[in-house]
Write an enzyme that holds these catalytic residues in place. Structure first.
Site, mmCIF file in Angstrom:
data_model
loop_
_atom_site.group_PDB
_atom_site.id
_atom_site.type_symbol
_atom_site.label_atom_id
_atom_site.label_comp_id
_atom_site.label_asym_id
_atom_site.label_seq_id
_atom_site.Cartn_x
_atom_site.Cartn_y
_atom_site.Cartn_z
ATOM 1 N N ARG A 196 24.917 89.202 0.034
ATOM 2 C CA ARG A 196 23.779 90.130 0.053
ATOM 3 C C ARG A 196 23.862 91.071 1.254
ATOM 4 O O ARG A 196 23.550 92.259 1.144
ATOM 5 C CB ARG A 196 22.449 89.348 0.111
ATOM 6 C CG ARG A 196 22.102 88.696 -1.214
ATOM 7 C CD ARG A 196 20.732 88.062 -1.173
ATOM 8 N NE ARG A 196 19.653 89.054 -1.068
ATOM 9 C CZ ARG A 196 18.410 88.753 -0.708
ATOM 10 N NH1 ARG A 196 18.087 87.502 -0.394
ATOM 11 N NH2 ARG A 196 17.486 89.678 -0.669
ATOM 12 N N HIS A 215 8.702 88.594 4.554
ATOM 13 C CA HIS A 215 9.741 87.604 4.218
ATOM 14 C C HIS A 215 10.925 87.659 5.183
ATOM 15 O O HIS A 215 11.981 87.104 4.894
ATOM 16 C CB HIS A 215 10.219 87.795 2.771
ATOM 17 C CG HIS A 215 9.186 87.404 1.753
ATOM 18 N ND1 HIS A 215 9.292 87.713 0.404
ATOM 19 C CD2 HIS A 215 8.029 86.716 1.869
ATOM 20 C CE1 HIS A 215 8.239 87.241 -0.234
ATOM 21 N NE2 HIS A 215 7.452 86.648 0.624
ATOM 22 N N CYS A 237 25.538 79.274 16.600
ATOM 23 C CA CYS A 237 24.720 79.889 17.645
ATOM 24 C C CYS A 237 25.559 80.178 18.891
ATOM 25 O O CYS A 237 26.251 79.293 19.385
ATOM 26 C CB CYS A 237 23.578 78.933 17.975
ATOM 27 S SG CYS A 237 22.584 79.431 19.367
ATOM 28 N N GLN A 293 7.970 92.747 1.005
ATOM 29 C CA GLN A 293 8.604 91.449 0.767
ATOM 30 C C GLN A 293 10.118 91.579 0.921
ATOM 31 O O GLN A 293 10.831 90.584 0.880
ATOM 32 C CB GLN A 293 8.295 90.963 -0.654
ATOM 33 C CG GLN A 293 6.822 90.790 -0.937
ATOM 34 C CD GLN A 293 6.564 90.601 -2.426
ATOM 35 O OE1 GLN A 293 6.725 89.509 -2.962
ATOM 36 N NE2 GLN A 293 6.165 91.666 -3.102
ATOM 37 N N GLY A 305 6.814 97.945 -7.202
ATOM 38 C CA GLY A 305 8.107 97.290 -7.428
ATOM 39 C C GLY A 305 8.140 95.807 -7.128
ATOM 40 O O GLY A 305 9.128 95.303 -6.622
ATOM 41 N N TYR A 324 24.122 84.722 1.167
ATOM 42 C CA TYR A 324 23.560 85.685 2.121
ATOM 43 C C TYR A 324 24.617 86.637 2.658
ATOM 44 O O TYR A 324 24.346 87.822 2.875
ATOM 45 C CB TYR A 324 22.761 84.980 3.229
ATOM 46 C CG TYR A 324 21.360 84.746 2.733
ATOM 47 C CD1 TYR A 324 20.388 85.725 2.856
ATOM 48 C CD2 TYR A 324 21.055 83.582 2.029
ATOM 49 C CE1 TYR A 324 19.130 85.559 2.314
ATOM 50 C CE2 TYR A 324 19.797 83.400 1.488
ATOM 51 C CZ TYR A 324 18.835 84.391 1.632
ATOM 52 O OH TYR A 324 17.600 84.221 1.075
HETATM 53 P P1 OAD Z 1 11.305 90.813 -8.371
HETATM 54 O O1 OAD Z 1 12.754 90.943 -8.650
HETATM 55 O O2 OAD Z 1 10.635 89.556 -8.763
HETATM 56 O O3 OAD Z 1 10.502 91.994 -9.079
HETATM 57 C C1 OAD Z 1 10.907 93.321 -8.994
HETATM 58 C C2 OAD Z 1 9.952 94.149 -9.809
HETATM 59 O O4 OAD Z 1 10.313 95.517 -9.650
HETATM 60 C C3 OAD Z 1 10.006 93.871 -11.313
HETATM 61 O O5 OAD Z 1 8.670 93.722 -11.792
HETATM 62 C C4 OAD Z 1 10.674 95.113 -11.914
HETATM 63 O O6 OAD Z 1 10.149 95.468 -13.174
HETATM 64 C C5 OAD Z 1 10.320 96.170 -10.904
HETATM 65 N N1 OAD Z 1 11.296 97.268 -10.782
HETATM 66 C C6 OAD Z 1 12.639 97.248 -10.939
HETATM 67 N N2 OAD Z 1 13.190 98.437 -10.685
HETATM 68 C C7 OAD Z 1 12.162 99.257 -10.344
HETATM 69 C C8 OAD Z 1 12.071 100.641 -9.959
HETATM 70 N N3 OAD Z 1 13.142 101.413 -9.882
HETATM 71 N N4 OAD Z 1 10.841 101.131 -9.696
HETATM 72 C C9 OAD Z 1 9.733 100.351 -9.788
HETATM 73 N N5 OAD Z 1 9.761 99.053 -10.139
HETATM 74 C C10 OAD Z 1 10.955 98.517 -10.413
HETATM 75 O O7 OAD Z 1 11.106 91.125 -6.809
HETATM 76 P P2 OAD Z 1 9.895 90.752 -5.845
HETATM 77 O O8 OAD Z 1 8.597 90.853 -6.551
HETATM 78 O O9 OAD Z 1 10.102 91.544 -4.615
HETATM 79 O O10 OAD Z 1 11.570 86.150 -1.880
HETATM 80 O O11 OAD Z 1 10.206 89.240 -5.542
HETATM 81 C C11 OAD Z 1 9.387 88.537 -4.658
HETATM 82 C C12 OAD Z 1 10.195 87.571 -3.848
HETATM 83 O O12 OAD Z 1 10.930 86.700 -4.700
HETATM 84 C C13 OAD Z 1 11.276 88.198 -2.993
HETATM 85 O O13 OAD Z 1 10.784 88.696 -1.772
HETATM 86 C C14 OAD Z 1 12.218 87.076 -2.767
HETATM 87 C C15 OAD Z 1 12.267 86.564 -4.178
HETATM 88 O O14 OAD Z 1 12.716 85.295 -4.381
HETATM 89 C C16 OAD Z 1 12.260 85.448 -0.961
HETATM 90 O O15 OAD Z 1 13.468 85.485 -0.899
HETATM 91 C C17 OAD Z 1 11.393 84.656 -0.051
HETATM 92 ZN ZN ZN Z 2 21.221 77.556 19.336
#
Ligand code: OAD
Ligand code: ZN
Length: 242
Positions: free
Chosen positions: A70, A119, A147, A101, A187, A67
């Site tokens: 990130r 999220h 903390c 998300q 996305g 983290y």
């Molecule tokens: P993903 O990394 O799973 O998916 C990203 C999507 O964006 C893929 O389908 C790519 O093809 C697409 N993509 C990449 N670049 C792009 C662009 N320039 N324009 C349009 N599309 C593009 O990410 P999420 O679906 O957000 O959760 O993942 C869902 C969750 O899984 C996240 O919120 C995170 C992760 O683990 C937690 O941390 C709780």
């Molecule tokens: Zn505390």
């Protein structure tokens, strides 16, 4: 492609209530790595170690290292044309909700107001002992941050795998989606629940689903329209002409 964009634009024009769901893909062009796909974080990192509640409890140091990294990446980047186009859409449509998300906060930084971060947000931290929650934008918080109130171990203010979403936030999303005429799904790989199923609430209520993604997803077959390409290239053209 031009015809498809024009058709979707017309649907957006007609819609009285619009929802947007975004995922990591909208921030990809800002330089925030996505999770899945060829360059995704989960290609060579184990989400169960780094992004689950079990993983955090077993090895908080490793999770904080991830983290902090990130946070450092996100601290250096900014919003892109895709985020900006959604700010414009919000200005044009009174009944609007952006569900994201993403934990990077880039939608708010771009100027979006009606945003629900289902999220969580990477700039928030929470105490695991007294539950004190606050914002800290220091990019690197160190090995095992504690903390300021009770000295307990802090955790990132994000939702881990194995944890439920905040029920108030989820309720707000669902209530809005029930009355939504059109939803843009941008996305996201549409594999993480419950986000991946939010579109079905709109569909069930007779609304239109539009996917904007680099590539097809498991949900593409349920879409009324699917536009394949980069969000930062497609969204400005789609929304400018409204
Ligand atoms: P993903 O990394 O799973 O998916 C990203 C999507 O964006 C893929 O389908 C790519 O093809 C697409 N993509 C990449 N670049 C792009 C662009 N320039 N324009 C349009 N599309 C593009 O990410 P999420 O679906 O957000 O959760 O993942 C869902 C969750 O899984 C996240 O919120 C995170 C992760 O683990 C937690 O941390 C709780
Ligand atoms: Zn505390």
């Amino acid at each position: 492609m031009r015809e498809l964009i024009e058709k979707v634009r017309e649907q957006i024009r007609q819609a009285k209530q619009i929802a947007v769901l975004t995922g990591a893909g909208i921030s990809a062009e800002s330089g925030v790595p996505t999770f899945r796909g060829a360059d995704g974080l989960w290609r060579n990192k184990d989400p169960m170690k780094l992004a689950s509640i079990q993983g955090f409890l077993e090895n908080p140091k490793e999770v904080w290292e991830f983290y902090n990294w990130r946070r450092e990446v996100i601290a250096k980047v900014t919003y892109n044309k895709g985020h900006k186009a959604l700010v414009e859409l919000e200005k044009k449509k009174e009944n609007f909700l952006l569900i994201t998300q993403n934990v990077d906060g880039l939608h708010s930084l771009a100027g979006s107001k009606k945003v629900l971060e289902i999220h969580g947000n990477i700039w928030w931290v929470k105490c695991t002992k007294c539950y004190y929650k606050y914002e800290d934008r220091t990019p690197n918080l160190g090995e095992l941050p504690t903390c300021p109130k009770c000295g307990g171990l802090l955790r990132p203010g994000v939702v881990f795998f194995g944890e439920p979403l905040d029920s108030d936030i989820l309720d707000k999303c669902c209530n809005f989606l029930k009355h939504t005429d059109l939803m843009l799904i941008i996305g996201t790989s549409s594999v993480v629940e419950p986000a991946a199923s939010l579109g079905f609430i709109v569909k069930k209520a007779g609304g239109v689903l539009v996917e904007i993604n680099l590539e097809p997803t498991p949900n593409t077959k349920f879409m009324d329209y699917a536009i394949h390409g980069k969000a930062g290239e497609i969204l400005p053209g789609l929304i400018e002409g409204l």
